[in-house]
Design a protein around this motif. Sequence first.
Motif, PDB file in Angstrom:
ATOM      1  N   SER A  12      -9.633   5.059   1.868  1.00  0.00           N
ATOM      2  CA  SER A  12      -8.581   4.383   2.490  1.00  0.00           C
ATOM      3  C   SER A  12      -8.919   2.846   3.126  1.00  0.00           C
ATOM      4  O   SER A  12      -9.957   3.004   3.814  1.00  0.00           O
ATOM      5  N   HIS A  65      -0.656  11.814  12.606  1.00  0.00           N
ATOM      6  CA  HIS A  65      -1.212  12.180  11.500  1.00  0.00           C
ATOM      7  C   HIS A  65      -1.736  11.168  10.590  1.00  0.00           C
ATOM      8  O   HIS A  65      -1.518  11.384   9.064  1.00  0.00           O
ATOM      9  N   ASP A 112      -5.109   4.200  14.649  1.00  0.00           N
ATOM     10  CA  ASP A 112      -4.587   3.104  14.015  1.00  0.00           C
ATOM     11  C   ASP A 112      -5.793   2.265  14.082  1.00  0.00           C
ATOM     12  O   ASP A 112      -6.391   1.812  15.036  1.00  0.00           O
ATOM     13  N   HIS A 155      -6.451  -0.871  13.647  1.00  0.00           N
ATOM     14  CA  HIS A 155      -6.439  -2.260  14.406  1.00  0.00           C
ATOM     15  C   HIS A 155      -6.753  -2.012  15.965  1.00  0.00           C
ATOM     16  O   HIS A 155      -7.725  -2.716  16.440  1.00  0.00           O
ATOM     17  N   PHE A 170      -1.156  -4.445   4.716  1.00  0.00           N
ATOM     18  CA  PHE A 170      -1.335  -2.932   4.372  1.00  0.00           C
ATOM     19  C   PHE A 170      -0.110  -2.210   4.010  1.00  0.00           C
ATOM     20  O   PHE A 170      -0.023  -1.224   3.244  1.00  0.00           O
TER      21      PHE A 170
HETATM   22  N1  GSH Z   1      -1.546   1.225  10.569  1.00  0.00           N
HETATM   23  C1  GSH Z   1      -2.445   2.414  10.307  1.00  0.00           C
HETATM   24  C2  GSH Z   1      -2.145   2.992   8.894  1.00  0.00           C
HETATM   25  C3  GSH Z   1      -2.943   4.343   8.543  1.00  0.00           C
HETATM   26  C4  GSH Z   1      -2.345   4.858   7.296  1.00  0.00           C
HETATM   27  O1  GSH Z   1      -1.062   4.654   6.864  1.00  0.00           O
HETATM   28  N2  GSH Z   1      -3.180   5.763   6.912  1.00  0.00           N
HETATM   29  C5  GSH Z   1      -2.939   6.368   5.545  1.00  0.00           C
HETATM   30  C6  GSH Z   1      -3.873   6.495   4.672  1.00  0.00           C
HETATM   31  S1  GSH Z   1      -4.539   5.194   3.912  1.00  0.00           S
HETATM   32  C7  GSH Z   1      -2.577   7.950   6.113  1.00  0.00           C
HETATM   33  O2  GSH Z   1      -3.161   8.416   7.108  1.00  0.00           O
HETATM   34  N3  GSH Z   1      -1.502   8.778   5.589  1.00  0.00           N
HETATM   35  C8  GSH Z   1      -1.171   9.766   5.875  1.00  0.00           C
HETATM   36  C9  GSH Z   1       0.314   9.774   6.615  1.00  0.00           C
HETATM   37  O3  GSH Z   1       0.612   8.902   6.858  1.00  0.00           O
HETATM   38  O4  GSH Z   1       0.665  10.826   6.879  1.00  0.00           O
HETATM   39  C10 GSH Z   1      -3.770   2.134  10.362  1.00  0.00           C
HETATM   40  O5  GSH Z   1      -4.377   1.003  10.376  1.00  0.00           O
HETATM   41  O6  GSH Z   1      -4.697   3.045  11.014  1.00  0.00           O
END
Ligand code: GSH
Length: 220
Positions: free
Chosen positions: A12, A53, A67, A69, A109
């Motif tokens: 990730s 989540h 998050d 960031h 992203f």
């Molecule tokens: N803006 C968030 C994005 C996090 C994100 O989308 N992570 C994904 C994996 S790369 C995730 O957890 N997906 C599972 C979900 O959204 O349920 C960050 O920067 O932490």
Amino acid sequence: MSGIVLYGLDISPPVRSCQLTLRALKLEYEFKEVDLLAGEHRKEEFLQKNPQHTIPLLDDNGVFIWDSHAIVCYLVGKYGSPDDDLYPKDLVKRAHVDQRLYFDASALFMALRNICAPYFYNNVTEISREKADNVRDGYGHLETFLGDKPYITGDTLTIADFCCAATASSLPALIPLEAEKYPKVIAWLERLQELPYYEEANGAGAKKYVDLLKGQLTLL
Ligand SMILES: N[C@@H](CCC(=O)N[C@@H](CS)C(=O)NCC(=O)O)C(=O)O
């Protein structure tokens, strides 16, 4: 032990931007894997810590932050030295870093997530022209931001480099990063590879992500 736990997966990109920051700050931490495909992030135990989540999730001695960031800003604020350039205190410099962080969060992203989430969760293997163009727009913006400077906001390495590079080093799994069009982005990624902690914190996970998706997706 520091009492810092990072929940995530090394494929990730946002998890890797936190690893880069933790390593840059020389912080010890425990890494706890969250198996997204097995739905671990939607179990009650995880939802109590992060109702959105998502990974990464940081647990700093019972303080939960998610998050990537927000996590990287927090880490430098709490554990960086007072004159740390990673997240400058000067208001204008900090605004430039924040702009790149929001760019990664909202555009770069998301261009990746909008392709890979449908693939991982619903086996959608086709990339529409619009989604591909969003990735190319992202590459183009990075090329412009870099200008003649070594880092994404200028002459010094910041957390914006970590966030944007974690995503940019993964995007070639989806759309090629063409050397003729984006030479500055390629040179910048090569520059970051020289950081002593880069390979462990980002390089290996990015390669795993690229290998996982190799040959799986078709451009429409
Ligand atoms: N803006 C968030 C994005 C996090 C994100 O989308 N992570 C994904 C994996 S790369 C995730 O957890 N997906 C599972 C979900 O959204 O349920 C960050 O920067 O932490």
